[in-house]
Design a protein around this motif. Structure first.
Motif, mmCIF file in Angstrom:
data_model
loop_
_atom_site.group_PDB
_atom_site.id
_atom_site.type_symbol
_atom_site.label_atom_id
_atom_site.label_comp_id
_atom_site.label_asym_id
_atom_site.label_seq_id
_atom_site.Cartn_x
_atom_site.Cartn_y
_atom_site.Cartn_z
ATOM 1 N N LEU A 171 131.779 87.654 -13.919
ATOM 2 C CA LEU A 171 131.674 86.362 -14.608
ATOM 3 C C LEU A 171 132.891 85.490 -14.322
ATOM 4 O O LEU A 171 132.763 84.280 -14.145
ATOM 5 C CB LEU A 171 131.540 86.569 -16.118
ATOM 6 C CG LEU A 171 130.144 86.862 -16.645
ATOM 7 C CD1 LEU A 171 130.184 87.137 -18.137
ATOM 8 C CD2 LEU A 171 129.190 85.723 -16.339
ATOM 9 N N LEU B 84 132.518 83.367 -11.284
ATOM 10 C CA LEU B 84 131.565 82.265 -11.399
ATOM 11 C C LEU B 84 132.068 81.157 -12.331
ATOM 12 O O LEU B 84 131.485 80.093 -12.396
ATOM 13 C CB LEU B 84 130.217 82.767 -11.927
ATOM 14 C CG LEU B 84 129.470 83.771 -11.054
ATOM 15 C CD1 LEU B 84 128.167 84.169 -11.743
ATOM 16 C CD2 LEU B 84 129.215 83.213 -9.668
ATOM 17 N N ALA B 85 133.150 81.450 -13.043
ATOM 18 C CA ALA B 85 133.642 80.527 -14.069
ATOM 19 C C ALA B 85 134.838 79.727 -13.583
ATOM 20 O O ALA B 85 135.617 80.184 -12.752
ATOM 21 C CB ALA B 85 134.034 81.309 -15.316
ATOM 22 N N LEU C 118 133.316 80.739 -22.003
ATOM 23 C CA LEU C 118 133.021 80.793 -20.574
ATOM 24 C C LEU C 118 132.740 79.371 -20.107
ATOM 25 O O LEU C 118 131.717 78.780 -20.484
ATOM 26 C CB LEU C 118 131.783 81.649 -20.302
ATOM 27 C CG LEU C 118 131.909 83.151 -20.500
ATOM 28 C CD1 LEU C 118 130.533 83.767 -20.695
ATOM 29 C CD2 LEU C 118 132.614 83.758 -19.307
ATOM 30 N N MET D 287 131.667 77.604 -17.097
ATOM 31 C CA MET D 287 131.099 77.932 -15.797
ATOM 32 C C MET D 287 131.282 76.768 -14.815
ATOM 33 O O MET D 287 131.284 75.605 -15.207
ATOM 34 C CB MET D 287 129.622 78.299 -15.945
ATOM 35 C CG MET D 287 129.379 79.427 -16.966
ATOM 36 S SD MET D 287 130.443 80.878 -16.793
ATOM 37 C CE MET D 287 129.822 81.573 -15.279
ATOM 38 N N GLY E 56 125.948 79.114 -12.190
ATOM 39 C CA GLY E 56 126.776 80.059 -12.935
ATOM 40 C C GLY E 56 126.435 80.062 -14.410
ATOM 41 O O GLY E 56 126.401 81.115 -15.055
ATOM 42 N N TYR E 57 126.170 78.883 -14.943
ATOM 43 C CA TYR E 57 125.787 78.787 -16.347
ATOM 44 C C TYR E 57 124.499 79.561 -16.615
ATOM 45 O O TYR E 57 124.387 80.271 -17.606
ATOM 46 C CB TYR E 57 125.613 77.330 -16.788
ATOM 47 C CG TYR E 57 125.061 77.235 -18.186
ATOM 48 C CD1 TYR E 57 125.884 77.436 -19.287
ATOM 49 C CD2 TYR E 57 123.708 76.993 -18.407
ATOM 50 C CE1 TYR E 57 125.375 77.389 -20.579
ATOM 51 C CE2 TYR E 57 123.188 76.946 -19.689
ATOM 52 C CZ TYR E 57 124.023 77.154 -20.766
ATOM 53 O OH TYR E 57 123.513 77.121 -22.044
ATOM 54 N N ALA F 72 125.413 83.182 -17.033
ATOM 55 C CA ALA F 72 126.133 83.452 -18.283
ATOM 56 C C ALA F 72 125.258 83.233 -19.517
ATOM 57 O O ALA F 72 125.438 83.912 -20.530
ATOM 58 C CB ALA F 72 127.374 82.573 -18.359
ATOM 59 N N ASN G 78 127.791 73.380 -19.378
ATOM 60 C CA ASN G 78 127.870 74.654 -18.647
ATOM 61 C C ASN G 78 128.832 75.617 -19.341
ATOM 62 O O ASN G 78 129.637 76.294 -18.700
ATOM 63 C CB ASN G 78 128.280 74.442 -17.182
ATOM 64 C CG ASN G 78 127.232 73.728 -16.378
ATOM 65 O OD1 ASN G 78 126.041 73.821 -16.671
ATOM 66 N ND2 ASN G 78 127.655 73.003 -15.375
#
Length: 106
Positions: A6, A9-10, A27, A29, A34-35, A38, A69
């Motif tokens: 994660l 991607l964040a 998070l 993102m 990516g969101y 997650a 996001n």
């Protein structure tokens, strides 16, 4: 094949106090893809968070904010801020287990 976490991607994964009795994990993102990872309730849900942080599943609150996001997770601190057994007074290191979660292959 290397695993993706994660954190990769964040834009940012962080944790902080939400008062002396709660912790919030965030998070942020990088993008909508990516969101989607997650925010996927089959990947990141109350059961998973309860397992990662050893807290009661029913006390966990997850907020999914698609327009930003962002996924926010809040749960009661295991010990109150500043108490004798508090090992992270600002909850600044609580994000690490979440950031290290391996993302399932798509």
């Amino acid at each position: 094949m290397p695993e993706t976490t994660l954190a990769e991607l964040a834009h940012e994964v962080r944790s902080k106090n939400a008062g002396p009795f709660w912790v919030t994990l965030e998070l942020f993102m990088r993008d909508a893809d990516g969101y989607r990872v997650a925010a996927d309730e089959t990947f990141l849900n109350e059961r998973v968070v309860a397992s990662l942080y050893r807290v009661e599943e029913e006390t966990i609150q997850i907020f999914r904010i698609p327009s930003l996001n962002v996924v926010k997770i809040s749960f009661p601190r295991p010990v109150s801020q500043g108490s004798l057994r508090d090992r992270d007074m600002h909850a600044g290191q609580h994000h690490v287990p979440l950031a290290r979660m391996v993302v399932p292959l798509s």
